[in-house]
Enzyme design. Structure first.
Site, PDB file in Angstrom:
ATOM      1  N   ASP A   1       0.869  -1.181   0.000  1.00 46.69           N
ATOM      2  CA  ASP A   1       0.000   0.000   0.000  1.00 46.69           C
ATOM      3  C   ASP A   1       0.904   1.229   0.000  1.00 46.69           C
ATOM      4  O   ASP A   1       1.641   1.449   0.959  1.00 46.69           O
ATOM      5  CB  ASP A   1      -0.875  -0.050   1.273  1.00 46.69           C
ATOM      6  CG  ASP A   1      -2.197   0.665   1.109  1.00 46.69           C
ATOM      7  OD1 ASP A   1      -2.189   1.761   0.516  1.00 46.69           O
ATOM      8  OD2 ASP A   1      -3.224   0.145   1.591  1.00 46.69           O
TER       9      ASP A   1
ATOM     10  N   ASP B   1      -2.937   4.748  -2.263  1.00 49.40           N
ATOM     11  CA  ASP B   1      -3.923   5.380  -1.397  1.00 49.40           C
ATOM     12  C   ASP B   1      -4.371   6.739  -1.970  1.00 49.40           C
ATOM     13  O   ASP B   1      -3.536   7.531  -2.409  1.00 49.40           O
ATOM     14  CB  ASP B   1      -3.285   5.581  -0.011  1.00 49.40           C
ATOM     15  CG  ASP B   1      -4.274   5.995   1.050  1.00 49.40           C
ATOM     16  OD1 ASP B   1      -5.165   5.196   1.370  1.00 49.40           O
ATOM     17  OD2 ASP B   1      -4.167   7.132   1.559  1.00 49.40           O
TER      18      ASP B   1
ATOM     19  N   GLU C   1      -6.640   3.959  -5.626  1.00 48.31           N
ATOM     20  CA  GLU C   1      -7.865   4.203  -4.852  1.00 48.31           C
ATOM     21  C   GLU C   1      -8.459   5.514  -5.349  1.00 48.31           C
ATOM     22  O   GLU C   1      -7.865   6.579  -5.187  1.00 48.31           O
ATOM     23  CB  GLU C   1      -7.581   4.300  -3.348  1.00 48.31           C
ATOM     24  CG  GLU C   1      -8.889   4.355  -2.555  1.00 48.31           C
ATOM     25  CD  GLU C   1      -8.763   4.926  -1.154  1.00 48.31           C
ATOM     26  OE1 GLU C   1      -9.710   4.759  -0.371  1.00 48.31           O
ATOM     27  OE2 GLU C   1      -7.751   5.559  -0.833  1.00 48.31           O
TER      28      GLU C   1
ATOM     29  N   HIS D   1     -11.332  -2.352   4.483  1.00 43.85           N
ATOM     30  CA  HIS D   1     -11.136  -1.934   5.874  1.00 43.85           C
ATOM     31  C   HIS D   1     -11.826  -0.598   6.148  1.00 43.85           C
ATOM     32  O   HIS D   1     -11.831  -0.143   7.283  1.00 43.85           O
ATOM     33  CB  HIS D   1      -9.641  -1.820   6.153  1.00 43.85           C
ATOM     34  CG  HIS D   1      -8.984  -0.761   5.326  1.00 43.85           C
ATOM     35  ND1 HIS D   1      -8.914  -0.827   3.939  1.00 43.85           N
ATOM     36  CD2 HIS D   1      -8.411   0.410   5.667  1.00 43.85           C
ATOM     37  CE1 HIS D   1      -8.325   0.263   3.488  1.00 43.85           C
ATOM     38  NE2 HIS D   1      -8.000   1.031   4.504  1.00 43.85           N
ATOM     39  N   ASP D   2     -12.354   0.047   5.111  1.00 43.05           N
ATOM     40  CA  ASP D   2     -13.045   1.325   5.293  1.00 43.05           C
ATOM     41  C   ASP D   2     -14.568   1.191   5.211  1.00 43.05           C
ATOM     42  O   ASP D   2     -15.284   2.105   5.621  1.00 43.05           O
ATOM     43  CB  ASP D   2     -12.626   2.318   4.190  1.00 43.05           C
ATOM     44  CG  ASP D   2     -11.169   2.727   4.281  1.00 43.05           C
ATOM     45  OD1 ASP D   2     -10.615   2.720   5.392  1.00 43.05           O
ATOM     46  OD2 ASP D   2     -10.581   3.061   3.233  1.00 43.05           O
TER      47      ASP D   2
HETATM   48  C1  NOJ Z   1      -7.847   5.588   2.416  1.00 42.61           C
HETATM   49  C2  NOJ Z   1      -7.566   4.459   3.340  1.00 42.61           C
HETATM   50  O1  NOJ Z   1      -8.151   3.293   2.839  1.00 42.61           O
HETATM   51  C3  NOJ Z   1      -8.098   4.857   4.693  1.00 42.61           C
HETATM   52  O2  NOJ Z   1      -8.097   3.785   5.600  1.00 42.61           O
HETATM   53  C4  NOJ Z   1      -7.287   6.013   5.194  1.00 42.61           C
HETATM   54  O3  NOJ Z   1      -7.819   6.486   6.416  1.00 42.61           O
HETATM   55  C5  NOJ Z   1      -7.275   7.161   4.177  1.00 42.61           C
HETATM   56  N1  NOJ Z   1      -7.089   6.704   2.832  1.00 42.61           N
HETATM   57  C6  NOJ Z   1      -6.159   8.121   4.484  1.00 42.61           C
HETATM   58  O4  NOJ Z   1      -4.928   7.551   4.143  1.00 42.61           O
END
Ligand code: NOJ
Length: 527
Positions: free
Chosen positions: A102, A204, A272, A334-335
């Site tokens: 990542d 990210d 992302e 995870h989000d």
């Molecule tokens: C996306 C990530 O998936 C998330 O977990 C994170 O808090 C934010 N980007 C900031 O890096």
């Protein structure tokens, strides 16, 4: 007969996301680590996926659980060290799997030496590696931008009398990608990991990395209401998705391709990116100057669970892709809330079939393969900084980050001590070992789907054609020049009359499929 070109692994394969803090603890501190992941690789192999994406494993104060990086080329001691990383990578490769790391380019931790130096004085050589601005003419923050985690995006630094920008926490200062030295330093980071043998990166918040010149105010979002995040008060017009960021993505890609060409083993980049289809598709770049291989497609996370909605979503997404753009699908992370929490266990089985039979590379999130559902985190155990800053609107991410339950021993075999987040409450029955022995389990369904996908080239690489179906049913064909498969997904909990013909290959339900019917909550693949 001419030989077919062999499709690259990232088109055929399935990606499995591991959240390192919650996969397996090997040293009894309640937090997962690299040696733990190595110990559990047999699970990943038995599942039948092709690549592992690890959420960040770099040194970090963990204000955002690793997305606040204090050293881009090291390993967080809690997770291990570079030797443990090399061992894990070798073990992954020995099993024929790929490893994606990542990469977090938009921001570092405020403990990163670069930021410490940048903050030390206005004349620091690294001042411009971050985004510093004077107060607005009347005082206060330079503009109205709102952090994704709530509050102003600007933090005042009394010592040097300027504000710095942070799209997330104040302890995650945004890097300045308009600065050539910063850019070169980050390219060296990618080289460092490519040289060590990693097969690619998930990048990210890629669409955030460049901000509009002049830092104009973002427009107000007329659709905002207090039930959603504070960030959404504004439309992130000037703080994200700037044209200049595409050139950077193309530079990342050129580097990945350089390594691919050098080693004969293609390196993959996943971006992302949360954007509407037309702007999302631009992140593929052009055939001549490609950008990321896979701009992550999160639409299955965001959609309502309804056959007509899904049909439209799939059609629109497919239509938005450039000719050289390969699709991809994500249903958990995870989000995001767990899919089984959103749609219930029976429909989560249908969702598994959807994810693994759509055209494009699927990403499967750890724990979804055993159907972890709703986990209520007691207030005193909440750790997610976003949730802590904006309580009460149901955005907590901890509920999707709970430890993997492996067996029925204490702490589910995850750790010898109380884990950093609670386990799913049903862990004594919902764990990998129990499901391994249960033919009707979610785990065995996932394995069967993944096996079928590997066996059927039409599922891996074939075309997709949406098919008319009764209300409540999503239907599509996956075809190649040898085979035609029909996927029928009943998105309701009622049986629906449907005259399907052919050989049923796999159902999400127990027992034999019923001719003339799709049973309640049934997904069915027919040859
Ligand atoms: C996306 C990530 O998936 C998330 O977990 C994170 O808090 C934010 N980007 C900031 O890096």
């Amino acid at each position: 007969m001419t030989a077919r070109p062999v499709a690259p692994w990232w088109k055929r394969g399935v990606i499995y996301q591991i959240y390192p803090r919650s996969f397996q603890d090997s040293n009894g501190d309640g937090v997962g680590d690299l040696a733990g992941i190595e110990r559990r690789l047999d699970h990943v192999v038995a599942l039948g996926v092709d690549a592992i994406w690890l959420s960040p494993i770099f040194p970090s104060p963990m204000a955002d659980f690793g997305y606040d990086v204090a050293d881009y080329t090291g390993i967080e001691p809690m997770f291990g060290d570079l030797a443990a990383f090399d061992r894990l990578l070798a073990a992954i490769h020995a099993r024929g799997l790929k490893l994606l790391l990542d990469f977090v380019p938009n921001h570092s931790s405020d403990r990163h030496p670069w930021f410490i130096e940048s903050r030390s004085s206005r004349s620091s050589p690294k001042r411009d590696w971050y985004i510093w601005r004077d107060p607005a003419p009347g005082g206060g923050p330079p503009n109205n931008w709102i952090s994704d985690f709530g509050g102003s995006s600007w933090e005042w630094d009394a010592a040097t009398g300027q504000y710095y920008l942070h799209a997330f926490l104040a302890s995650q200062p945004d890097l300045n990608w308009r600065n050539p030295q910063l850019r070169a330093a980050m390219m060296r980071v990618l080289r460092f990991w490519f040289d060590r043998g990693v097969d690619g990166f998930r990048i990210d918040v890629l669409w955030h990395i460049v901000k509009a010149e002049g830092f104009p105010d973002n427009p107000v979002n007329p659709a905002w209401h207090p039930g959603i995040t504070e960030r959404d008060r504004l439309i992130q017009l000037h703080s994200t998705d700037q044209i200049e960021a595409h050139a950077i993505a193309a530079e990342f890609r050129a580097l990945a391709d350089e390594y691919g060409a050098k080693t004969g083993d293609e390196r993959v980049l996943i971006g992302e990116i949360f954007l509407p289809n037309d702007r999302h598709a631009r992140w593929y770049g052009t055939l001549e100057r490609p950008q990321v291989h896979l701009p992550f497609n999160f639409q299955l996370i965001e959609t309502g669970w309804d056959a007509a909605l899904l049909r439209r979503l799939i059609a629109d997404y497919e239509a938005s892709l450039p000719a050289h753009g390969w699709p991809n699908w994500v249903i958990g992370s995870h989000d995001a809330p767990r899919i089984a929490a959103r749609v219930g266990e029976a429909q989560a089985r249908v969702a598994a079939m959807l994810l693994l039979t759509l055209r494009g590379t699927p990403t499967l999130y750890q724990g979804d393969e055993i159907g972890i559902g709703e986990v209520v985190i007691p207030p005193d155990r909440v750790r997610d900084p976003q949730d802590l800053r904006q309580p009460g609107i149901g955005i907590g991410r901890d509920r999707s980050r709970t430890p993997m339950p492996w067996d029925t021993t204490r702490f589910a075999g995850f750790s010898a001590v109380e884990p950093w987040l609670p386990l799913n409450p049903d862990w004594p029955t919902r764990n990998v070992t129990v499901q391994d022995g249960d033919p009707g389990s979610m785990l065995l369904l996932y394995r069967a789907l993944l096996r079928l996908r590997r066996r059927e080239a039409a599922l891996e690489l074939g075309d997709i054609v949406l098919v008319d179906a009764p209300d409540g049913v999503l239907a599509y064909r996956r075809t190649d020049d040898r085979r035609q498969l029909l996927v029928l997904l009943n998105l309701t909990s009622q049986a629906i009359g449907l005259d399907w013909h052919g050989v049923p290959l796999l159902s999400t339900r127990d027992g034999a499929p019923v001719p003339g019917t799709l049973r309640a909550d049934e997904g069915l693949i027919v040859a």
